[in-house]
Scaffold this motif. Sequence first.
Motif, PDB file in Angstrom:
ATOM      1  N   ALA A 194      -7.072   2.519   8.551  1.00 37.16           N
ATOM      2  CA  ALA A 194      -6.989   1.126   9.001  1.00 37.16           C
ATOM      3  C   ALA A 194      -8.206   0.793   9.856  1.00 37.16           C
ATOM      4  O   ALA A 194      -8.681   1.610  10.647  1.00 37.16           O
ATOM      5  N   THR A 195      -8.711  -0.403   9.689  1.00 33.42           N
ATOM      6  CA  THR A 195      -9.833  -0.904  10.481  1.00 33.42           C
ATOM      7  C   THR A 195      -9.705  -2.413  10.596  1.00 33.42           C
ATOM      8  O   THR A 195      -9.029  -3.059   9.784  1.00 33.42           O
ATOM      9  N   ALA A 196     -10.364  -2.971  11.603  1.00 29.49           N
ATOM     10  CA  ALA A 196     -10.308  -4.419  11.805  1.00 29.49           C
ATOM     11  C   ALA A 196     -11.177  -5.171  10.814  1.00 29.49           C
ATOM     12  O   ALA A 196     -11.032  -6.384  10.660  1.00 29.49           O
TER      13      ALA A 196
ATOM     14  N   VAL B 291      -7.969   7.175  -1.167  1.00 32.78           N
ATOM     15  CA  VAL B 291      -8.083   6.549   0.152  1.00 32.78           C
ATOM     16  C   VAL B 291      -7.646   5.098   0.021  1.00 32.78           C
ATOM     17  O   VAL B 291      -8.192   4.346  -0.796  1.00 32.78           O
ATOM     18  N   VAL B 292      -6.639   4.727   0.823  1.00 30.75           N
ATOM     19  CA  VAL B 292      -6.195   3.333   0.895  1.00 30.75           C
ATOM     20  C   VAL B 292      -6.751   2.773   2.200  1.00 30.75           C
ATOM     21  O   VAL B 292      -6.360   3.193   3.285  1.00 30.75           O
ATOM     22  N   TRP B 293      -7.690   1.867   2.076  1.00 29.43           N
ATOM     23  CA  TRP B 293      -8.435   1.324   3.212  1.00 29.43           C
ATOM     24  C   TRP B 293      -7.828  -0.041   3.543  1.00 29.43           C
ATOM     25  O   TRP B 293      -7.962  -0.987   2.780  1.00 29.43           O
TER      26      TRP B 293
ATOM     27  N   ILE C 295      -7.322  -7.531   2.714  1.00 29.71           N
ATOM     28  CA  ILE C 295      -6.031  -6.841   2.635  1.00 29.71           C
ATOM     29  C   ILE C 295      -6.252  -5.339   2.515  1.00 29.71           C
ATOM     30  O   ILE C 295      -5.925  -4.580   3.420  1.00 29.71           O
ATOM     31  N   ARG C 296      -6.815  -4.890   1.411  1.00 29.21           N
ATOM     32  CA  ARG C 296      -6.995  -3.458   1.213  1.00 29.21           C
ATOM     33  C   ARG C 296      -8.049  -3.177   0.150  1.00 29.21           C
ATOM     34  O   ARG C 296      -8.364  -4.021  -0.708  1.00 29.21           O
TER      35      ARG C 296
ATOM     36  N   ALA D  50       0.822  -1.206   0.000  1.00 30.59           N
ATOM     37  CA  ALA D  50       0.000   0.000   0.000  1.00 30.59           C
ATOM     38  C   ALA D  50       0.858   1.258   0.000  1.00 30.59           C
ATOM     39  O   ALA D  50       0.571   2.223  -0.703  1.00 30.59           O
ATOM     40  N   PHE D  51       1.942   1.257   0.782  1.00 27.28           N
ATOM     41  CA  PHE D  51       2.808   2.425   0.839  1.00 27.28           C
ATOM     42  C   PHE D  51       3.529   2.647  -0.491  1.00 27.28           C
ATOM     43  O   PHE D  51       3.702   3.774  -0.944  1.00 27.28           O
TER      44      PHE D  51
END
Length: 523
Positions: A27-29, A222-224, A198-199, A10-11
Motif C-alpha cells: 500500500a502507498t499513498a 504483487v498487488v499494489w 485503485i490498484r 484485491a483480497f
Amino acid sequence: MRWFKALATAFALAATVSAQAITVRIATAFDPQTMDPHALALLYHSRIAFQVYDSLVGRDEQFRTEPQLALSWMQVDAKTWRFKLRTGVLFHDGTPFTVDDAVFSVQRAMTPPSQRSFQLKGVVAAKKIDEQTLEIQLEAPDAVLPDKFVNLPMMSKAWCLAHKVEIAQDFNGKQETFAVRNANGTGPYSLDRYEPDIRTVLKKNPRWWGWSDKRSGNVDEVVWLSLRSDATRLAALISSEVDMVLDPPIPDVARLKSESALTVMQGPDLGQQYLVFDLAKDELEGSDVKGRNPFKDIRVRRAVYHAINVELIVQKVLRGLALPTGAWLSPRVDGSLAELDKRLPFDPAKARALLAEAGYPNGFSVTLDCVNVAWREAVCQAMTAMLTQVGIRATLRSLPTNQFFPKLTQATVSLVEFGWTPTPDAWASLNGLFRSYDKGGFGTFNAGRYSNPRLDVLIDAMRVEPDPTRRRAMVATVLRFVGEELPSVPLYRRTLNWAMKKNVRAVQWPNDSPELRWLRVQP
C-alpha cells in the motif's frame, strides 16, 4: 468507501491464486499515473514501471551501477560508446529483445513529449552495429554516459508500432494511449492490470533472464494498492490486509516499531524537498501585488528562506524523521560537498526587514501549491503559517497527484513545495532542475523557469568534462552559484520508512523505491 471496495476486490483476487503462489500486497499513498515508461520521470511512476521494464544499465543492492540488458559497455572514441546487449531476452509477449528495440527505445525517450529526454542531452543518435551491439553517438565527450541509461526503459518496437504508441504519452496534455494501461517489457514482473487510483497487479515473469541470480526473491504476485488516507493504510497494515506500506503515517512510525508482528525499515533519503519560486512571470499570478513579481528580487527569496523554521518542522511535524538541509543535492551525490549543507538561520525579523527593503513593507499574498499527501500537506500548512507571520500571506492549495505533477513541468505555479530524488551523478539533476528550460530536454523540472546563461554554461560544460576531479569541482561551483541565486529554498531530507510484516524481506534503496525482484517472503 472506495478504498474498502478496492481492498475487498484485491483480497478476493489474491484468494484465487494457487496456495503455492506467494502474493505480497503493498500500500502507498501514490498512484503511478501511467504505465508508459517514458511519459513520466517521477518516483511514484518508476516504482512500478521499472519492475515491468528493464533498462540497459541497472543498480545493485548498494545502489551502484551494474549490467542489466547491456552486459558491458566501452568508449570507442571521444564521442562514441558501444553497449554489448544480453542475448536470449524475451518481452512479456514472447518476442525477443533486439538491438532494433534498443535503438527505437532510445529514440522514443529522446523525443518530446517524453519526460526522459532530459537525461539524454548530448546523445545524437543510437545505431545498430550488429545483432548484439548498440552504438551511441554523442555531440561531445561524456565520461558518465552509462549512468544516463539507468532508468531508461527498453520497449518493444513492434508492440509500440502495433498499438500506435511509437511516441511517448503526452502526460501533461492528459493524453490517453494504449501504453497508459498496458505494458510489454522484459522485466521481472509483467502487468496484469492497472486500475488508476485503485490498484496495480503485477505477475512474476517466469522467463525473466535474471531469476538465476542468488539475490532473487520468491514473490509470484504483487498487488499494489493506492490508498491516499494515512488511517486506511495504517489500519490495513495492522490488520494484515496488506503486507507492506511504503509511506506509513509519520506520527505512527514509533508505534509501528514497537509492534511485534511488524518490521520498520529506515534509511536516509537520497532526495529532498524544496520550495520553488516562479521566476518567469512579470506579475505574480493570483497575488494582490499587481504588475510585479516579488520573487524576482533576491531579497524576497532570502526573506522566504529566513521565514521558514525547518528545524521546528522536522521536530514537530515530521517527528524527527528528517534532516534539515541547506544543500540542493545530498552529500551522497558526487561533487556535492557536506559544507554546502548548512542552512541560513531562521530569522523572521531579518525576513521582514528584507521584504521592506525590497519594497514590500506590507508583504503580499501568494498561493502555495502542495500535493495532497498527509505529511507533505502538514509541512505546507506549517510553512504557510510561518510565511504569514512575516507578511507573506500564503494560501495553501492542495492538489491530487494527477493535477499537481503537471503543474511542475508546465511551470504553472507561483510557489510550490517540490520533491526531487537525484542519481549519484549530479548532472541530470542540475540539468533537470536549474538549466534554462526548452522543450528539447533542458530544465524539464525547472518548475519556476529560473534562467541564468552563466549557470547554463557551467552545467553544459559539466556534461562533457571527462576528468572526475574537475567534474566534482564543477558540481560544487554550480551548487554554490545556486546557493547565491536562490531559485528555490532547500528544506529537508526525510528518513525513509517502510513498514512490513515480520516475514517480508526487502532491499531499501535510498531513492525510496523497492526492487520487487529481491522481495522475499519467509515461511
